[in-house]
Design a protein around this motif. Structure first.
Motif, mmCIF file in Angstrom:
data_model
loop_
_atom_site.group_PDB
_atom_site.id
_atom_site.type_symbol
_atom_site.label_atom_id
_atom_site.label_comp_id
_atom_site.label_asym_id
_atom_site.label_seq_id
_atom_site.Cartn_x
_atom_site.Cartn_y
_atom_site.Cartn_z
ATOM 1 N N ASP A 181 42.681 69.455 9.040
ATOM 2 C CA ASP A 181 41.867 69.619 10.253
ATOM 3 C C ASP A 181 40.462 70.118 9.955
ATOM 4 N N ARG A 198 48.376 73.849 17.229
ATOM 5 C CA ARG A 198 49.276 74.211 16.131
ATOM 6 C C ARG A 198 50.650 74.511 16.681
ATOM 7 N N ALA A 257 44.334 77.016 10.670
ATOM 8 C CA ALA A 257 44.270 75.569 10.879
ATOM 9 C C ALA A 257 44.823 74.898 9.630
#
Length: 245
Positions: A184, A245, A180
């Protein structure tokens, strides 16, 4: 819990500040200290200037359990670390007879010139850091450990002095790849850090093998159970994360 032992590093040398010489000692000392339970808290780099060295040395030695210095103990005119340390402590400095005797077994009288003898000048009351393979010694005075700037010699000096240092409880760590972006996970990580005050949680962004932004999360604690609990909370947070993503 055992006392927390702290340290600072003072790197001395115009060649470091100019970029001519790339420092290779900070990372080595940092890892070395971590492995023996000493927390490195601060690093400073100063020029070959007596006032700057004395100011930084006095500030750091009063703040931390130990201060390690590198550089400025060679044979040239700008190697002024030993003199600066002596002035910082308000003690005299002179040629150490043991070091001079060692030099006389290595150099002829013609070779044992003023420049080489500079490396034998040690502040009064200091303990030598030397071995059969180290020609010019470092020294320890109070909580200040003065070492060479040449990495191989500095590393040998660390091995000599480390058994004489007190150490604390070693900092433990664990890490996980977040998959991540750092932005985030910032808010949930902050919440986890607040819930686990005896741990240190850091996030370190990088580009993964697909050139996409990713993050490593590192959890640190001196208590293995608290480390495990905080890492479990991080794992639960990442499992519940829904990030495109």
């Amino acid at each position: 819990m055992s006392e927390i032992v702290t340290a600072g590093i003072l790197v001395i040398g115009d060649e470091i500040l100019s970029g001519r010489t790339k420092d290779k000692n900070i990372g080595y000392i940092a890892e070395y200290l971590t492995n023996i339970g000493i927390d490195l808290k601060e690093v400073r780099v100063v020029s070959d200037d007596e006032d700057a060295i004395i100011e930084a040395l006095n500030a750091l030695r009063s703040r931390y359990t130990y201060l390690f210095t590198t550089g400025g103990i060679g044979p040239t005119h700008d190697d002024i670390t030993a003199d600066s340390v002596a002035k910082a402590f308000g003690v005299g400095i002179d040629h150490h007879p043991e070091v001079v005797a060692r030099f006389r077994t290595r150099f002829s009288e013609a070779e044992l010139n003023e420049a080489r003898l500079r490396m034998a000048r040690i502040p009064d009351g200091a303990e030598l850091i030397q071995s059969a393979t180290i020609l010019a010694p470092g020294f320890k005075i109070d909580n200040v450990i003065v070492m060479a700037g040449v990495p191989s010699i500095m590393q040998a000096m660390m091995d000599i002095i480390s058994p004489k240092l007190k150490s604390g409880v070693r900092m433990l760590s664990d890490s996980v790849r977040a998959n991540a972006r750092e932005g985030d996970i910032g808010s949930p990580l902050r919440a986890i850090a607040a819930e686990h005050p005896d741990t240190s949680i850091g996030s370190y962004p990088f580009l993964d093998e697909n050139s996409k932004p990713n993050t490593n999360i590192v959890v640190r604690s001196r208590d293995p159970d608290k480390l495990k609990a905080a890492m479990a909370a991080v794992q639960v947070m990442l499992a519940g994360l829904n990030v495109a993503r």
